[in-house]
Design a protein around this motif. Structure first.
Motif, mmCIF file in Angstrom:
data_model
loop_
_atom_site.group_PDB
_atom_site.id
_atom_site.type_symbol
_atom_site.label_atom_id
_atom_site.label_comp_id
_atom_site.label_asym_id
_atom_site.label_seq_id
_atom_site.Cartn_x
_atom_site.Cartn_y
_atom_site.Cartn_z
ATOM 1 N N SER A 1 19.962 -20.683 -18.560
ATOM 2 C CA SER A 1 19.856 -20.442 -19.987
ATOM 3 C C SER A 1 20.812 -19.326 -20.390
ATOM 4 O O SER A 1 20.945 -18.327 -19.686
ATOM 5 C CB SER A 1 18.437 -20.047 -20.377
ATOM 6 N N ALA A 2 21.452 -19.515 -21.534
ATOM 7 C CA ALA A 2 22.326 -18.486 -22.093
ATOM 8 C C ALA A 2 21.576 -17.609 -23.084
ATOM 9 O O ALA A 2 22.132 -16.648 -23.598
ATOM 10 C CB ALA A 2 23.526 -19.143 -22.775
ATOM 11 N N LYS A 3 20.309 -17.938 -23.349
ATOM 12 C CA LYS A 3 19.509 -17.190 -24.317
ATOM 13 C C LYS A 3 18.640 -16.157 -23.595
ATOM 14 O O LYS A 3 17.745 -16.531 -22.832
ATOM 15 C CB LYS A 3 18.602 -18.140 -25.098
ATOM 16 N N PRO A 4 18.883 -14.871 -23.844
ATOM 17 C CA PRO A 4 18.101 -13.828 -23.156
ATOM 18 C C PRO A 4 16.595 -13.932 -23.397
ATOM 19 O O PRO A 4 15.811 -13.685 -22.487
ATOM 20 C CB PRO A 4 18.647 -12.518 -23.735
ATOM 21 N N HIS A 5 16.179 -14.326 -24.607
ATOM 22 C CA HIS A 5 14.733 -14.407 -24.866
ATOM 23 C C HIS A 5 14.083 -15.548 -24.078
ATOM 24 O O HIS A 5 12.949 -15.415 -23.632
ATOM 25 C CB HIS A 5 14.444 -14.526 -26.364
ATOM 26 N N VAL A 6 14.803 -16.652 -23.870
ATOM 27 C CA VAL A 6 14.262 -17.757 -23.062
ATOM 28 C C VAL A 6 14.135 -17.304 -21.608
ATOM 29 O O VAL A 6 13.130 -17.574 -20.943
ATOM 30 C CB VAL A 6 15.142 -19.021 -23.173
ATOM 31 N N VAL A 7 15.145 -16.589 -21.103
ATOM 32 C CA VAL A 7 15.103 -16.069 -19.740
ATOM 33 C C VAL A 7 13.917 -15.121 -19.578
ATOM 34 O O VAL A 7 13.160 -15.219 -18.609
ATOM 35 C CB VAL A 7 16.431 -15.343 -19.385
ATOM 36 N N GLN A 8 13.728 -14.229 -20.535
ATOM 37 C CA GLN A 8 12.635 -13.265 -20.466
ATOM 38 C C GLN A 8 11.278 -13.967 -20.465
ATOM 39 O O GLN A 8 10.401 -13.639 -19.661
ATOM 40 C CB GLN A 8 12.728 -12.285 -21.639
ATOM 41 N N VAL A 9 11.097 -14.925 -21.355
ATOM 42 C CA VAL A 9 9.816 -15.645 -21.426
ATOM 43 C C VAL A 9 9.571 -16.434 -20.146
ATOM 44 O O VAL A 9 8.472 -16.403 -19.575
ATOM 45 C CB VAL A 9 9.775 -16.573 -22.667
ATOM 46 N N MET A 10 10.598 -17.138 -19.661
ATOM 47 C CA MET A 10 10.427 -17.938 -18.439
ATOM 48 C C MET A 10 10.153 -17.047 -17.228
ATOM 49 O O MET A 10 9.333 -17.396 -16.377
ATOM 50 C CB MET A 10 11.647 -18.819 -18.186
ATOM 51 N N ARG A 11 10.838 -15.920 -17.132
ATOM 52 C CA ARG A 11 10.564 -14.988 -16.029
ATOM 53 C C ARG A 11 9.099 -14.548 -16.064
ATOM 54 O O ARG A 11 8.429 -14.490 -15.035
ATOM 55 C CB ARG A 11 11.464 -13.760 -16.130
ATOM 56 N N HIS A 12 8.617 -14.244 -17.265
ATOM 57 C CA HIS A 12 7.225 -13.799 -17.423
ATOM 58 C C HIS A 12 6.247 -14.920 -17.046
ATOM 59 O O HIS A 12 5.284 -14.692 -16.299
ATOM 60 C CB HIS A 12 6.988 -13.329 -18.859
ATOM 61 N N VAL A 13 6.489 -16.113 -17.541
ATOM 62 C CA VAL A 13 5.606 -17.256 -17.252
ATOM 63 C C VAL A 13 5.604 -17.559 -15.756
ATOM 64 O O VAL A 13 4.546 -17.801 -15.166
ATOM 65 C CB VAL A 13 6.044 -18.499 -18.077
ATOM 66 N N LEU A 14 6.770 -17.544 -15.128
ATOM 67 C CA LEU A 14 6.840 -17.813 -13.689
ATOM 68 C C LEU A 14 6.180 -16.691 -12.887
ATOM 69 O O LEU A 14 5.514 -16.953 -11.884
ATOM 70 C CB LEU A 14 8.289 -18.023 -13.261
ATOM 71 N N ALA A 15 6.341 -15.444 -13.329
ATOM 72 C CA ALA A 15 5.706 -14.317 -12.644
ATOM 73 C C ALA A 15 4.183 -14.408 -12.728
ATOM 74 O O ALA A 15 3.487 -14.103 -11.748
ATOM 75 C CB ALA A 15 6.200 -13.001 -13.234
ATOM 76 N N ILE A 16 3.663 -14.827 -13.866
ATOM 77 C CA ILE A 16 2.212 -15.017 -14.005
ATOM 78 C C ILE A 16 1.715 -16.013 -12.964
ATOM 79 O O ILE A 16 0.632 -15.861 -12.410
ATOM 80 C CB ILE A 16 1.854 -15.502 -15.426
ATOM 81 N N ASN A 17 2.536 -17.020 -12.668
ATOM 82 C CA ASN A 17 2.160 -18.046 -11.702
ATOM 83 C C ASN A 17 2.463 -17.645 -10.262
ATOM 84 O O ASN A 17 2.226 -18.422 -9.346
ATOM 85 C CB ASN A 17 2.858 -19.363 -12.038
ATOM 86 N N GLY A 18 3.001 -16.440 -10.054
ATOM 87 C CA GLY A 18 3.220 -15.944 -8.703
ATOM 88 C C GLY A 18 4.609 -16.160 -8.144
ATOM 89 O O GLY A 18 4.867 -15.828 -6.988
ATOM 90 N N VAL A 19 5.528 -16.719 -8.913
ATOM 91 C CA VAL A 19 6.896 -16.932 -8.427
ATOM 92 C C VAL A 19 7.577 -15.574 -8.330
ATOM 93 O O VAL A 19 7.603 -14.803 -9.288
ATOM 94 C CB VAL A 19 7.690 -17.868 -9.368
#
Length: 179
Positions: A17-35
């Motif tokens: 993703s070239a969008k920083p907000h999408v990267v931030q949200v996805m990092r957070h969602v994946l971290a919640i799931n333990g990635v």
């Protein structure tokens, strides 16, 4: 972790993703799931370079990742002979998809579509399904990707009308290194 207790700690995820907000949200969602291991590519070309050099358990691609986006990225990833694993689960992240967009993603070789805004539970469910019970891959002249039929259907009772049957490719079990 949301829902069924699946251990995603050992998964390597590529986020395109070239969008920083999408990267931030996805990092957070994946971290919640333990990635724990998430690599980010800001364009489809960078992502392909990473896929040629590294193995990933899944790829999440934003629908606006530059000049190599959407159908083009899936086509390039699935057919590039230098990509280490062309059968890696590939998810398209969409803002507000229409039915036509989802069908195009499915027909391009994406494993599934994740719609924004997304929940950690939805991402976990889709990731679990793609990694634990992947659909068989179809190799045809104009398509290479997971079987487009999302759910198993009852046996067809009728005359076979296809000229030739598509070949199904068995998906190899993930290596112990990534489990």
């Amino acid at each position: 972790m949301i829902g069924k207790q699946t251990d995603f700690r050992y998964l390597r995820i590529l986020l395109v993703s070239a969008k920083p907000h999408v990267v931030q949200v996805m990092r957070h969602v994946l971290a919640i799931n333990g990635v724990l291991e998430i690599e980010v590519a800001t364009s489809g070309h960078i992502a392909l370079d990473l896929l040629r050099a590294n193995r990933f358990n899944a790829v999440f691609c934003d629908d606006s990742c530059g000049e190599l986006q959407g159908k083009s990225f899936a086509f390039a990833m699935r057919r590039d002979p230098d990509v280490l694993n062309a059968m890696t689960p590939l998810f398209l992240i969409c803002g507000s998809p229409r039915r036509r967009d989802i069908e195009l993603a499915r027909d391009s070789g994406y494993t599934d579509v994740v719609c924004r805004p997304m929940s950690a539970g939805t991402v976990a469910r889709k990731l679990r399904q793609a990694t634990e019970s992947p659909r068989p891959f179809i190799a045809a002249s104009d398509f290479f990707g997971p079987d487009r039929r999302a759910a198993p259907r009852d046996s067809f009772r009728g005359e076979e009308r296809r000229k030739r049957a598509a070949r199904k490719v068995k998906v190899a079990a993930p290596s112990e290194k990534f489990l």
